[in-house]
Design a protein around this motif. Structure first.
Motif, short mmCIF file in Angstrom:
data_model
loop_
_atom_site.label_atom_id
_atom_site.label_comp_id
_atom_site.label_asym_id
_atom_site.label_seq_id
_atom_site.Cartn_x
_atom_site.Cartn_y
_atom_site.Cartn_z
N ARG A 13 23.41 38.39 42.41
CA ARG A 13 23.43 36.88 42.34
C ARG A 13 24.85 36.31 42.47
NH1 ARG A 13 20.17 33.94 38.68
NH2 ARG A 13 18.80 35.74 38.23
N PHE A 14 24.39 35.21 43.40
CA PHE A 14 25.84 34.29 43.46
C PHE A 14 25.80 33.04 42.66
CE2 PHE A 14 24.56 36.72 47.32
CZ PHE A 14 25.75 37.27 47.86
N LEU A 15 26.87 33.14 42.10
CA LEU A 15 27.07 32.05 40.99
C LEU A 15 28.08 30.87 41.63
CD1 LEU A 15 28.02 34.31 38.18
CD2 LEU A 15 25.85 33.57 38.62
N GLY A 16 27.50 29.81 41.78
CA GLY A 16 28.15 28.59 42.26
C GLY A 16 28.99 27.82 41.16
N LEU A 17 30.16 28.24 41.16
CA LEU A 17 30.94 27.51 40.02
C LEU A 17 31.80 26.51 40.36
CD1 LEU A 17 32.20 31.00 38.90
CD2 LEU A 17 30.54 29.69 37.74
N GLN A 18 32.19 26.24 41.31
CA GLN A 18 33.06 25.00 41.86
C GLN A 18 32.97 24.94 43.16
OE1 GLN A 18 36.59 26.68 40.02
NE2 GLN A 18 37.47 26.82 42.04
N PRO A 19 33.26 23.58 43.91
CA PRO A 19 33.18 23.74 45.29
C PRO A 19 34.24 24.71 46.13
CG PRO A 19 33.43 21.50 44.38
CD PRO A 19 33.66 22.47 43.28
N GLY A 20 33.72 25.44 47.01
CA GLY A 20 34.76 26.33 47.95
C GLY A 20 34.66 27.69 47.02
N GLN A 21 34.18 27.82 46.04
CA GLN A 21 34.11 29.47 45.34
C GLN A 21 33.05 29.59 44.77
OE1 GLN A 21 36.61 29.66 41.65
NE2 GLN A 21 36.77 31.84 41.94
N MET A 22 32.55 30.97 44.76
CA MET A 22 31.55 31.32 44.01
C MET A 22 31.82 32.90 43.75
SD MET A 22 28.82 32.20 47.16
CE MET A 22 29.35 32.77 48.61
N PHE A 23 30.90 33.37 42.67
CA PHE A 23 31.25 34.74 42.07
C PHE A 23 29.95 35.46 42.69
CE2 PHE A 23 33.75 34.49 38.14
CZ PHE A 23 35.01 34.26 38.74
N ALA A 24 30.12 36.76 43.03
CA ALA A 24 29.07 37.62 43.33
C ALA A 24 28.96 38.65 42.51
CB ALA A 24 29.35 38.17 44.74
N MET A 25 27.64 38.77 41.87
CA MET A 25 27.61 39.55 40.59
C MET A 25 26.45 40.74 41.09
SD MET A 25 26.68 38.49 36.49
CE MET A 25 25.04 37.89 37.00
N PHE A 26 26.74 41.79 41.05
CA PHE A 26 25.91 42.77 41.52
C PHE A 26 25.98 44.20 40.80
CE2 PHE A 26 29.46 42.70 44.26
CZ PHE A 26 29.82 43.76 44.53
N ALA A 27 25.09 45.00 40.89
CA ALA A 27 25.16 46.36 40.43
C ALA A 27 26.01 47.11 41.29
CB ALA A 27 23.75 47.06 40.28
N HIS A 28 27.14 47.71 40.52
CA HIS A 28 27.89 48.56 41.31
C HIS A 28 28.94 49.01 40.15
CE1 HIS A 28 30.51 49.35 44.84
NE2 HIS A 28 31.65 49.13 43.81
N ASP A 29 29.27 50.53 40.33
CA ASP A 29 29.87 51.25 39.51
C ASP A 29 31.42 51.89 39.95
OD1 ASP A 29 28.91 51.55 36.93
OD2 ASP A 29 27.30 52.93 37.61
N GLY A 30 31.63 51.58 41.10
CA GLY A 30 32.86 51.92 41.98
C GLY A 30 33.79 50.96 41.64
N ASP A 31 34.97 51.44 42.27
CA ASP A 31 36.27 50.52 42.16
C ASP A 31 36.52 49.92 43.72
OD1 ASP A 31 36.90 52.82 43.65
OD2 ASP A 31 38.81 52.90 42.52
N ARG A 32 35.49 49.74 44.21
CA ARG A 32 35.38 49.29 45.75
C ARG A 32 34.46 48.04 45.95
NH1 ARG A 32 38.91 52.05 48.27
NH2 ARG A 32 38.97 54.34 47.98
N ALA A 33 34.53 47.15 45.03
CA ALA A 33 33.43 46.03 45.06
C ALA A 33 33.89 44.98 46.19
CB ALA A 33 33.41 45.25 43.66
N VAL A 34 35.03 44.85 46.50
CA VAL A 34 35.37 43.99 47.30
C VAL A 34 35.09 44.26 48.82
CG1 VAL A 34 37.32 42.91 48.59
CG2 VAL A 34 37.48 42.82 46.41
N GLU A 35 35.33 45.81 48.82
CA GLU A 35 34.83 46.48 50.27
C GLU A 35 33.40 46.28 50.52
OE1 GLU A 35 35.38 50.94 51.59
OE2 GLU A 35 37.22 50.19 50.63
#
Length: 189
Positions: A72-94
């Protein structure tokens, strides 16, 4: 050598309570990655999203969901969003950067937040007591997202279903935030 081992704990120890017409539960196993659009790079990011996630960039105040993996991509402000997804590791950015490449700037926010899901026919009634924004279905449809304050605590709220809301607040005040939500729920029961 020490035989002590560390074990990760969620901010609210997997809190869950069912009230019949309303359920509160901490959502664990989620990653939250901030994605900032490079200057002049919106078209490239938009193309990468369409290709990798089969999703559009969310407009501010809305969210979009990937047809590939339910991110789920959350549109919070122009030029920025959050990606929220199922993930249990410490490599979410990767995980995200492999899909979107150099079309965004990424920051892992996962450990900074607590996720609480409020669902059921009384969810909106309970939230109306502590949420200063209009969350009526006509004003806040499924997929809507915004930043607000609940009981003096910064909150991101998104409506993910007919009677389902996900509340995201700072991990450092997770217990105070849960207390505010529970107090509101108890007042409408």
């Amino acid at each position: 050598m020490s035989e002590a081992t560390l074990k990760a704990r969620s901010p609210l120890d997997n809190f869950h309570q069912d009230f019949g017409n309303l359920e509160i539960r901490e959502v664990t196993g989620l990653a939250l990655v901030s994605i900032a659009t490079p200057l002049g790079g919106e078209t490239q990011l938009e193309g990468a999203m369409a290709s990798a996630y089969k999703a559009e960039l969310p407009r501010v105040g809305t969210s979009t969901v990937s047809g590939v993996d339910d991110t789920r991509f959350l549109g919070l402000q122009p030029g920025q969003m959050f990606a929220m997804f199922a993930h249990d590791g410490d490599r979410a950015v990767e995980f995200v950067s492999k899909k979107l490449g150099e079309n965004g700037y990424y920051t892992d926010q996962s450990d900074s937040w607590v996720f609480i899901q409020l669902s059921g026919t009384a969810a909106r009634t309970a939230l109306e007591r502590i949420c200063p924004i209009d969350i009526h279905a006509d004003a806040f449809p499924i997929g809507a997202v915004t930043r607000t304050v609940m009981e003096h605590l910064g909150t991101i709220i998104t409506r993910t279903g007919e009677d389902t809301f996900v509340l995201i607040s700072a991990r450092s005040s997770a217990k105070s935030f849960l207390h505010a939500v529970l107090t509101s729920v108890n007042n409408v029961q």
